[in-house]
Design a protein around this motif. Structure first.
Motif, PDB file in Angstrom:
ATOM      1  N   ARG A   7       0.833  -1.200   0.000  1.00 29.32           N
ATOM      2  CA  ARG A   7       0.000   0.000   0.000  1.00 29.32           C
ATOM      3  C   ARG A   7       0.869   1.253   0.000  1.00 29.32           C
ATOM      4  N   THR A   8       1.957   1.189   0.785  1.00 28.71           N
ATOM      5  CA  THR A   8       2.848   2.343   0.876  1.00 28.71           C
ATOM      6  C   THR A   8       3.481   2.654  -0.479  1.00 28.71           C
ATOM      7  N   ASP A   9       3.822   1.619  -1.235  1.00 20.27           N
ATOM      8  CA  ASP A   9       4.346   1.849  -2.592  1.00 20.27           C
ATOM      9  C   ASP A   9       3.388   2.728  -3.395  1.00 20.27           C
ATOM     10  N   GLY A  10       2.116   2.369  -3.345  1.00 21.78           N
ATOM     11  CA  GLY A  10       1.102   3.118  -4.106  1.00 21.78           C
ATOM     12  C   GLY A  10       0.976   4.552  -3.631  1.00 21.78           C
ATOM     13  N   ILE A  11       1.030   4.730  -2.312  1.00 22.02           N
ATOM     14  CA  ILE A  11       0.863   6.069  -1.747  1.00 22.02           C
ATOM     15  C   ILE A  11       2.077   6.948  -2.069  1.00 22.02           C
ATOM     16  N   LEU A  12       3.270   6.365  -1.977  1.00 20.14           N
ATOM     17  CA  LEU A  12       4.490   7.131  -2.301  1.00 20.14           C
ATOM     18  C   LEU A  12       4.431   7.623  -3.742  1.00 20.14           C
ATOM     19  N   GLU A  13       3.910   6.764  -4.610  1.00 17.66           N
ATOM     20  CA  GLU A  13       3.813   7.146  -6.007  1.00 17.66           C
ATOM     21  C   GLU A  13       2.758   8.233  -6.197  1.00 17.66           C
ATOM     22  N   LEU A  14       1.617   8.025  -5.581  1.00 13.26           N
ATOM     23  CA  LEU A  14       0.519   8.985  -5.701  1.00 13.26           C
ATOM     24  C   LEU A  14       0.939  10.376  -5.226  1.00 13.26           C
ATOM     25  N   LEU A  15       1.678  10.417  -4.122  1.00 12.66           N
ATOM     26  CA  LEU A  15       2.051  11.701  -3.523  1.00 12.66           C
ATOM     27  C   LEU A  15       3.399  12.209  -4.042  1.00 12.66           C
ATOM     28  N   ASP A  16       3.986  11.452  -4.965  1.00 12.87           N
ATOM     29  CA  ASP A  16       5.257  11.860  -5.539  1.00 12.87           C
ATOM     30  C   ASP A  16       6.346  11.970  -4.468  1.00 12.87           C
ATOM     31  N   LEU A  17       6.335  11.028  -3.538  1.00 13.02           N
ATOM     32  CA  LEU A  17       7.269  11.069  -2.411  1.00 13.02           C
ATOM     33  C   LEU A  17       8.366  10.007  -2.532  1.00 13.02           C
ATOM     34  N   GLY A  18       8.393   9.313  -3.665  1.00  9.53           N
ATOM     35  CA  GLY A  18       9.321   8.197  -3.823  1.00  9.53           C
ATOM     36  C   GLY A  18      10.768   8.569  -3.538  1.00  9.53           C
ATOM     37  N   ALA A  19      11.167   9.744  -3.987  1.00  7.68           N
ATOM     38  CA  ALA A  19      12.563  10.157  -3.817  1.00  7.68           C
ATOM     39  C   ALA A  19      12.918  10.371  -2.350  1.00  7.68           C
ATOM     40  N   TRP A  20      11.887  10.518  -1.525  1.00  6.63           N
ATOM     41  CA  TRP A  20      12.116  10.828  -0.103  1.00  6.63           C
ATOM     42  C   TRP A  20      11.801   9.654   0.799  1.00  6.63           C
ATOM     43  N   GLN A  21      11.601   8.482   0.237  1.00  8.00           N
ATOM     44  CA  GLN A  21      11.070   7.396   1.064  1.00  8.00           C
ATOM     45  C   GLN A  21      12.001   6.967   2.193  1.00  8.00           C
ATOM     46  N   ALA A  22      13.325   7.142   2.016  1.00  2.68           N
ATOM     47  CA  ALA A  22      14.253   6.720   3.061  1.00  2.68           C
ATOM     48  C   ALA A  22      14.642   7.871   3.999  1.00  2.68           C
ATOM     49  N   THR A  23      14.124   9.061   3.703  1.00  4.05           N
ATOM     50  CA  THR A  23      14.510  10.245   4.488  1.00  4.05           C
ATOM     51  C   THR A  23      13.718  10.317   5.796  1.00  4.05           C
ATOM     52  N   PRO A  24      14.399  10.545   6.930  1.00  2.00           N
ATOM     53  CA  PRO A  24      13.662  10.710   8.192  1.00  2.00           C
ATOM     54  C   PRO A  24      12.673  11.878   8.067  1.00  2.00           C
ATOM     55  N   ALA A  25      11.433  11.644   8.478  1.00  3.09           N
ATOM     56  CA  ALA A  25      10.383  12.657   8.294  1.00  3.09           C
ATOM     57  C   ALA A  25      10.752  13.977   8.959  1.00  3.09           C
ATOM     58  N   GLY A  26      11.500  13.889  10.079  1.00  2.05           N
ATOM     59  CA  GLY A  26      11.863  15.101  10.809  1.00  2.05           C
ATOM     60  C   GLY A  26      12.811  16.025  10.061  1.00  2.05           C
ATOM     61  N   THR A  27      13.429  15.518   8.990  1.00  2.00           N
ATOM     62  CA  THR A  27      14.365  16.366   8.244  1.00  2.00           C
ATOM     63  C   THR A  27      13.756  16.853   6.923  1.00  2.00           C
TER      64      THR A  27
END
Ligand code: ADP
Ligand code: MG
Length: 248
Positions: free
Chosen positions: A126-146
């Protein structure tokens, strides 16, 4: 996008029907009716203290109305607990909601999916789909706090989407974003609504953004409905302009 949908209500609309809520004498909401259909974006506006967050709380089971009903399609869901409503197909973000800063973008969304009952494997899919939908793929390994403020808000939306909702209620998710971030954010919301046939209620104070991306706008003032209609009508509504939108 299927496994959680077994405990879902296949509802086409979500409605607060003549709801009121008072807190020890403070009438936060009085006789407010608001509906959202799937595929529709409702802009919910009003000054601070107008009752917007209270209405979202009532519609997602985080609070119960003193009067009135919450309807999910034809099912009366008044008094249902938030988790049950989430499984039925409702999801929300909080006005001051934060992601887990140490967890990556991907982990933040996966944790949310697991929290609503997905297996780790399903959560990852599901997360794969959401990362794609939100265009967040490039940031998937980045800590959210940064992440930048704008990206962090998108992670919040990703977390809310992790339950595969029919309806998404967003309480000031774009607050504090700059114009460019706000535009990106609005574009993402438009895409979610159209591609996933999702009903969205968006609370925000950014008038141009709301006029641009809402199908209908509902204006609250001091706990009462002041107006509801398509953006063009709201823009020209004398009481709304006077009470809220201002002459600009
Ligand atoms: P908005 O989100 O439009 O700024 P709220 O829904 O947060 O407005 O608040 C509406 C009114 O209800 C305000 O007067 C607020 O102080 C009051 N209120 C909201 N939640 C509570 C609560 N839990 N206890 C007491 N008063 C509350
Ligand atoms: Mg609020």
């Amino acid at each position: 996008m299927s496994s959680v949908r077994s405990s879902r209500l296949d509802a086409d609309s979500l409605q607060a029907r003549s709801v009121s809520r008072s807190f020890d004498g403070v009438q936060a909401l009085s006789d407010v009716t608001l509906s959202v259909h799937r595929g529709e974006m409702i802009g919910l506006m009003g000054p601070n203290g107008a009752g917007k967050s209270t209405l979202v709380n009532l519609m997602t089971g985080f609070d119960s109305p003193t009067d009135g009903r919450i309807m999910f399609g034809s099912v009366d869901v008044t008094g249902w607990k938030p988790w049950r409503l989430a499984r039925a197909g409702m999801s929300r973000t909080f006005q001051h909601g934060h992601s887990f800063p140490q967890l990556s973008t991907r982990e933040n969304i996966e944790v949310a999916a697991i929290g609503v009952g997905a297996t780790p494997k399903e959560a990852a899919r599901r997360t794969d789909g959401i990362l794609e939908l939100l265009d967040l793929g490039a940031w998937q390994a980045t800590p959210a706090g940064t992440l930048s403020h704008g990206l962090e808000r998108l992670v919040g939306v990703g977390r809310a989407l992790s339950s595969n909702p029919w309806f998404l209620l967003l309480d000031e998710p774009a607050a504090g974003l700059n114009d460019e971030e706000g535009d990106t954010f609005a574009g993402v919301l438009e895409r979610i609504r159209s591609e996933h046939d999702l009903g969205v209620i968006l609370i925000d104070h950014n008038v141009p953004l709301m006029l641009r991306c809402s199908d209908r706008i509902h204006v609250l003032s001091e706990g009462r409905s002041l107006a509801e209609g398509p953006p063009d009508e709201i823009k020209a509504h004398p009481t709304v302009v006077e009470a809220y939108l201002g002459s600009g």
